[in-house]
Design a protein around this motif. Structure first.
Motif, PDB file in Angstrom:
ATOM      1  N   LEU A 492      39.478  32.636  34.308  1.00 21.76           N
ATOM      2  CA  LEU A 492      39.858  33.457  33.163  1.00 21.76           C
ATOM      3  C   LEU A 492      39.510  34.919  33.403  1.00 21.76           C
ATOM      4  CD1 LEU A 492      38.678  31.030  30.410  1.00 21.76           C
ATOM      5  CD2 LEU A 492      41.022  31.491  31.145  1.00 21.76           C
ATOM      6  N   GLU A 493      38.326  35.142  33.996  1.00 16.77           N
ATOM      7  CA  GLU A 493      37.919  36.507  34.316  1.00 16.77           C
ATOM      8  C   GLU A 493      38.960  37.167  35.231  1.00 16.77           C
ATOM      9  OE1 GLU A 493      34.792  36.656  37.123  1.00 16.77           O
ATOM     10  OE2 GLU A 493      34.130  38.665  36.578  1.00 16.77           O
ATOM     11  N   LEU A 494      39.379  36.418  36.249  1.00 17.68           N
ATOM     12  CA  LEU A 494      40.352  36.935  37.194  1.00 17.68           C
ATOM     13  C   LEU A 494      41.662  37.267  36.490  1.00 17.68           C
ATOM     14  CD1 LEU A 494      40.148  37.161  40.333  1.00 17.68           C
ATOM     15  CD2 LEU A 494      41.652  35.195  40.414  1.00 17.68           C
ATOM     16  N   GLN A 495      42.117  36.376  35.615  1.00 20.95           N
ATOM     17  CA  GLN A 495      43.359  36.621  34.878  1.00 20.95           C
ATOM     18  C   GLN A 495      43.258  37.894  34.062  1.00 20.95           C
ATOM     19  OE1 GLN A 495      44.670  33.320  32.454  1.00 20.95           O
ATOM     20  NE2 GLN A 495      46.226  32.981  34.010  1.00 20.95           N
ATOM     21  N   LEU A 496      42.142  38.032  33.341  1.00 15.73           N
ATOM     22  CA  LEU A 496      41.972  39.204  32.487  1.00 15.73           C
ATOM     23  C   LEU A 496      41.906  40.481  33.311  1.00 15.73           C
ATOM     24  CD1 LEU A 496      39.567  38.646  29.493  1.00 15.73           C
ATOM     25  CD2 LEU A 496      41.731  39.863  29.552  1.00 15.73           C
ATOM     26  N   LEU A 497      41.145  40.447  34.418  1.00 15.41           N
ATOM     27  CA  LEU A 497      41.022  41.656  35.242  1.00 15.41           C
ATOM     28  C   LEU A 497      42.368  42.024  35.856  1.00 15.41           C
ATOM     29  CD1 LEU A 497      37.576  41.123  36.986  1.00 15.41           C
ATOM     30  CD2 LEU A 497      38.130  42.599  35.047  1.00 15.41           C
ATOM     31  N   GLU A 498      43.151  41.024  36.225  1.00 17.84           N
ATOM     32  CA  GLU A 498      44.474  41.320  36.781  1.00 17.84           C
ATOM     33  C   GLU A 498      45.381  41.938  35.724  1.00 17.84           C
ATOM     34  OE1 GLU A 498      46.629  38.708  39.115  1.00 17.84           O
ATOM     35  OE2 GLU A 498      45.018  38.392  40.554  1.00 17.84           O
ATOM     36  N   LEU A 499      45.315  41.396  34.516  1.00 19.22           N
ATOM     37  CA  LEU A 499      46.119  41.967  33.434  1.00 19.22           C
ATOM     38  C   LEU A 499      45.755  43.426  33.216  1.00 19.22           C
ATOM     39  CD1 LEU A 499      46.174  39.113  30.777  1.00 19.22           C
ATOM     40  CD2 LEU A 499      48.167  40.284  31.730  1.00 19.22           C
ATOM     41  N   VAL A 500      44.458  43.702  33.223  1.00 17.52           N
ATOM     42  CA  VAL A 500      43.998  45.072  32.996  1.00 17.52           C
ATOM     43  C   VAL A 500      44.391  45.971  34.167  1.00 17.52           C
ATOM     44  CG1 VAL A 500      41.937  46.492  32.765  1.00 17.52           C
ATOM     45  CG2 VAL A 500      42.153  44.400  31.437  1.00 17.52           C
ATOM     46  N   ALA A 501      44.284  45.456  35.400  1.00 19.29           N
ATOM     47  CA  ALA A 501      44.653  46.255  36.568  1.00 19.29           C
ATOM     48  C   ALA A 501      46.153  46.549  36.569  1.00 19.29           C
ATOM     49  CB  ALA A 501      44.245  45.531  37.844  1.00 19.29           C
ATOM     50  N   ASP A 502      46.960  45.574  36.115  1.00 21.48           N
ATOM     51  CA  ASP A 502      48.417  45.747  36.125  1.00 21.48           C
ATOM     52  C   ASP A 502      48.921  46.606  34.976  1.00 21.48           C
ATOM     53  OD1 ASP A 502      48.814  44.311  38.394  1.00 21.48           O
ATOM     54  OD2 ASP A 502      49.148  42.411  37.371  1.00 21.48           O
ATOM     55  N   ASN A 503      48.116  46.757  33.931  1.00 27.60           N
ATOM     56  CA  ASN A 503      48.568  47.473  32.743  1.00 27.60           C
ATOM     57  C   ASN A 503      47.571  48.573  32.397  1.00 27.60           C
ATOM     58  OD1 ASN A 503      50.929  45.594  31.744  1.00 27.60           O
ATOM     59  ND2 ASN A 503      49.218  44.256  32.304  1.00 27.60           N
ATOM     60  N   PRO A 504      47.668  49.707  33.114  1.00 25.72           N
ATOM     61  CA  PRO A 504      46.622  50.732  32.978  1.00 25.72           C
ATOM     62  C   PRO A 504      46.546  51.334  31.580  1.00 25.72           C
ATOM     63  CG  PRO A 504      48.347  51.434  34.522  1.00 25.72           C
ATOM     64  CD  PRO A 504      48.675  50.046  34.128  1.00 25.72           C
ATOM     65  N   GLU A 505      47.559  51.091  30.740  1.00 25.27           N
ATOM     66  CA  GLU A 505      47.511  51.678  29.402  1.00 25.27           C
ATOM     67  C   GLU A 505      46.545  50.928  28.480  1.00 25.27           C
ATOM     68  OE1 GLU A 505      49.919  50.210  30.878  1.00 25.27           O
ATOM     69  OE2 GLU A 505      50.837  48.676  29.615  1.00 25.27           O
ATOM     70  N   ILE A 506      46.077  49.749  28.897  1.00 27.08           N
ATOM     71  CA  ILE A 506      45.183  48.966  28.036  1.00 27.08           C
ATOM     72  C   ILE A 506      43.836  49.663  27.850  1.00 27.08           C
ATOM     73  CG2 ILE A 506      43.836  46.823  27.883  1.00 27.08           C
ATOM     74  CD1 ILE A 506      46.178  45.417  29.269  1.00 27.08           C
ATOM     75  N   GLU A 507      43.424  49.783  26.582  1.00 20.62           N
ATOM     76  CA  GLU A 507      42.113  50.369  26.285  1.00 20.62           C
ATOM     77  C   GLU A 507      41.151  49.369  25.642  1.00 20.62           C
ATOM     78  OE1 GLU A 507      42.651  53.849  23.880  1.00 20.62           O
ATOM     79  OE2 GLU A 507      44.142  54.672  25.268  1.00 20.62           O
ATOM     80  N   HIS A 508      41.738  48.375  24.970  1.00 19.03           N
ATOM     81  CA  HIS A 508      40.906  47.404  24.259  1.00 19.03           C
ATOM     82  C   HIS A 508      41.349  45.991  24.628  1.00 19.03           C
ATOM     83  CE1 HIS A 508      39.508  50.711  21.788  1.00 19.03           C
ATOM     84  NE2 HIS A 508      40.766  51.071  21.616  1.00 19.03           N
TER      85      HIS A 508
END
Lengths: 584, 584
Positions: A492-508
């Motif tokens: 799950l950590e990996l999934q979340l970090l990948e989502l954040v890495a792929d979508n730099p606009e995410i702040e929260h």
């Protein structure tokens, strides 16, 4: 509404351990009629079955009758089921034969000693399980594992009896396939008369089972039809004895017969104590304890719930254990509750444990006075009884059902089935159990997750991939449909970090925990790490819909303080509104 | 919002397997400065550490330098982490020493052959794991198990080095406690000069680690302070050599020294192929593959997320595997990514895999020209470096934390810790892993359940025991806070049947499935049975809040048709309203 607690009573009153104290003083005449009729009918079924299952266990036929006397009386007094019919069963007999057979006992006497030790060990194991309240352990054998085991056991039992129907001897083999091979290569040694007797017996038994049973159910009241349809074994036994005796087939055609069955009640004696022998049978005793208990408890539960009666699983273990003490001290072998006999007992009107006691008395009378009648009983008839009884245990529907429902369950079943045939019964069950638990852990290690968004105009949040929802590019709402624990949290950590890495606009990032029933300490560590990993990349971490007990635990170790108490939202809706406003 | 999929890319482009193709063509001058500085600083740390960890692994010191050349170049080109510093590590060296030591090799040459075979096997296992995408298997080692293992390993490593500081030899023992016993009973053989050198080295290293590091962090910029604070090993090595050589302590006081370290680059040669030897080291190779990968991936992930970079766990396995091929063919031993070296590499400004390559070049120059300088290096100094490095791995806070959070996690940790010390490293890890999985399964086998009622005036339903809620005596709302699967479903069935038996006024039972993420085929069977058990006692069974994927599955096998489609309610609220009206 004052719902009574579902927790089992903690009272250790005498009535809990001696259930007959509850029903015997209130015993009424109406109960007597039902109990006597049921007792007689079950006895009629049990006499041929008992002898047949004794032979299946590799024991002399009279021991099957011994196993149907004292154990039944003990269970009748101590069991919490009113209708469970204890005695020899096919599955347990198979385990006995496989377990003792592999020890290569030098003589029949030694073989019987092993069986007595086994019964005593089963008694001790089951009573300990009951007293220590660990009966739930059997639940770790899943349905697919049991089903695969049962189907494989049915094949092993059935094939093992074919030799009696064909009329030639097959030595004991290490592997099942060797036995099948021997059967085929020696098919020319078939004794035709024996084969005809066996096939006729199978035909009559099947006729009782299907067309006759259907006809009787349609034309007779159920409490007569069901017991009558179970008379097949008695009919083939009587017919077999008469035919063989009348035409001298044992001498003239070499038809295998049971021969001399010693009469009289069993001697009471303690099983031998020999450490090496005790050690040798122990694994099988464990297997019998578990399999026997499971066979018993499932039918007892089903019938009790029909009448809104209660079964106490721990007392059932104690009662079965005590019944096995009876078996161990009266020259018998391990027993358990049998499925079909119990159903007959129930349908024939059994009300209390007295029905079991009446059955035991009738079997005792049979042993005392009727054993000479069994001299000419053909082995092929007993084999036919076993084959027809176990045929219904082979259940390929269960495989199709499990496979269609879910590949992992189908695989567990298939692996267990194959492993029991290939590696033997006990190893097969262990392999199956390990595979089913491994597959479960594997499944929870890759749980379903979803990025969610709001269904416009509502407070409902759904998967963005499945629904047309409203989202905010700075706020990632991430839902996990599983408890967080060590095998899945890194994924799950990996999934979340990948989502954040792929979508730099995410702040929260909001972790929506509506399906999280539990967070273990490994998951806690990863959440801590995730929090700081996200922080170092400029993203703030929040949680929403954390359940009460989970929240208590997180608060207690200071995680909530660390996260910031205002970073946990009661609902996804609040989190979304708040963060959208904050970034907007 | 177009959230990019978290699923790993399926593209099998060359760049995936050869990550340097992505960064090397775009390599800029700015990258060079950071990479060179980081490469030099890591090399300065790695030379003494490499020799120390070689001795820990039971290998000659120069092999630790060999392990720091070719493997680093290979990882630099193939790794997805830009900053991971590969090489010998304490944990892997301990596994090597324990694994080969237990085989009692006849000579140093045979010992080294085992190490080469081990490196090749680790390479093969890690590459296969990467290609088969089964790296997730390491997640089955929970944090408590790893933590218990690490603490126990730190003790074993530390105690194993004490002999070098005391200056007397300790033979290899089967059990850890025998080694401790021998150390104590021979304490009078202590070489005082050696002890003083060792304690001074420990003192200097600790000074660098704590007061000096704190002072430098306060007064110097981080990219200077962190690398400077890691110079302790270099300082003690240089000082140790000078002191021992200047005062002739090796001859005069019998201080143990490293002695002749062969110079020159390692020979390229294939590890021997001998089936018995391959078989003997295999279990250790598996342990090293998993432990090494875990050590590596966790630090790589943490540092990558800081810069929103991505780590591909499968390619990491392939890169580590390839690095181990390098180790196997250049006379070294298994390597992995080291925690503290990687942090230094990152802080010192490493930008790409080139930093690793510069480190390798410097180590190669050391091997070629500087080995004569290590002749007088006291073993006590290397032991001090190891002891200080592993001391921080012993983590009793982790135990207190796990135990406070949850008894099961604390128990897993304690059992692993004890099992590693008592039964050895590999058996200990296996025991710990089995215990942690067993405890998880046990926990889910007795899930939290609640009879729920409505909070007056709302649509919220809560536990009747915790909240003041409104109920209806004919309707039982039963919530289960866990997926339904084989270990728990019989327990739930029993609870429900007892509730119904104890409360004869119940006419409708609603199973509230808001926390049910999954229903396996065993649970399905029990639900079917429960349905008919309830029906036979005059109670109707309903379900509410069944999740989408679970519902799809139930519908597909016909369970919903069997139950009756109108017996599944979307919400508990609807079920309650409807049934209350129906009974009212």
């Amino acid at each position: 509404m004052a719902v009574k607690s579902a927790k089992m009573t903690e009272s250790t009153s005498l009535k809990q351990y001696l259930p007959f104290l509850a029903w015997l003083p209130k015993y009424r005449r109406e109960d007597l009629t039902g109990d006597v009729i049921a007792g007689v009918i079950v006895a009629v079924m049990l006499v041929p079955q008992g002898m047949a299952y004794a032979l299946l266990a590799g024991m002399p036929p009279e021991t099957g009758l011994y196993a149907s006397i004292v154990p039944l009386i003990i269970y009748g007094l101590l069991g919490t089921s009113r209708v469970l019919a204890v005695g020899p069963t096919a599955m347990v007999s198979l385990l006995i034969a496989a377990g003792i057979g592999s020890l290569n006992p030098a003589s029949t006497a030694e073989y019987m000693q092993y069986a007595l030790i086994m019964a005593l060990q089963v008694a001790i194991i089951q009573m300990l399980m009951g007293l220590l309240h660990v009966g739930f352990l059997v639940n770790f054998l899943s349905h697919p594992v049991l089903s695969g085991f049962t189907s494989a056991a049915a094949i092993i039992i059935g094939v093992g009896q074919v030799k009696h129907v064909l009329g030639y001897d097959v030595p004991r083999f290490e592997h099942f396939y060797e036995q099948v091979g021997f059967l085929f290569t020696n098919i020319t040694h078939t004794n035709l008369t024996t084969l005809i007797i066996g096939l006729c017996a199978i035909g009559v038994l099947l006729a009782f089972k299907y067309p006759l049973a259907t006809w009787m159910k349609a034309h007779l009241p159920e409490f007569i039809a069901v017991p009558l349809s179970k008379l097949g074994p008695l009919v083939v036994v009587v017919a077999g004895v008469i035919v063989v005796a009348r035409f001298g087939l044992a001498q003239a055609a070499g038809v295998g017969i049971v021969g001399d069955v010693p009469g009289g009640l069993p001697q009471v004696a303690a099983p031998p104590f020999n450490f090496a022998m005790w050690q040798a049978v122990f694994p099988t005793a464990i297997a019998i304890s578990l399999v026997g208990y499971m066979e018993s408890i499932s039918v007892a539960k089903a019938l009790a719930s029909k009448k809104r009666q209660k079964i106490d699983p721990d007392q059932e273990l104690i009662a079965l254990g005590a019944a096995n003490i009876g078996a161990a001290f009266t020259g018998a072998f391990p027993v358990t509750g049998g499925l079909s006999r119990t159903v007959v007992n129930d349908t024939a009107g059994a009300r209390t444990g007295m029905a079991s006691i009446f059955t035991a008395i009738l079997v005792a009378l049979t042993v005392m006075f009727l054993t000479p009648l069994f001299f000419y009983l053909p082995s092929a008839v007993l084999a036919a009884i076993i084959i027809v009884a176990v045929a219904k245990l082979f259940d390929w529907h269960a495989f199709i059902h499990a496979w269609r429902y879910n590949r992992a369950d189908g695989l567990s079943l298939l692996v267990t089935f194959g492993a029991v045939l290939a590696a033997g019964i006990e190893a097969g069950i262990l392999i199956g159990a390990a595979v089913s638990m491994g597959l479960y852990l594997y499944r929870t290690s890759k749980p379903h997750t979803a990025v969610i968004g709001r269904i416009p105009g509502t407070e409902h949040f759904r998967n963005v991939k499945r629904h047309d929802v409203e989202t905010c590019s700075e706020v990632l709402l991430f839902r996990v449909d599983e408890s967080l624990y060590f095998p899945n949290v890194t994924y799950l950590e990996l999934q979340l970090l990948e989502l954040v890495a792929d979508n730099p606009e995410i702040e929260h990032v909001v972790l929506v925990c509506s399906a999280v029933n539990y967070i273990d300490v490994s998951a806690l560590e990863v959440l801590e790490r995730l929090m700081s990993e996200l922080r170092s990349s400029g993203v703030t971490f929040y949680m929403a819909e954390v359940k009460g007990p989970v929240m208590d635990r997180l608060r207690q170790v200071g995680f909530i303080d660390h996260l910031g108490g205002d970073r946990v939202f009661l609902s996804t809706q609040r989190a979304y509104e708040y963060l959208k406003a904050a970034t907007g």
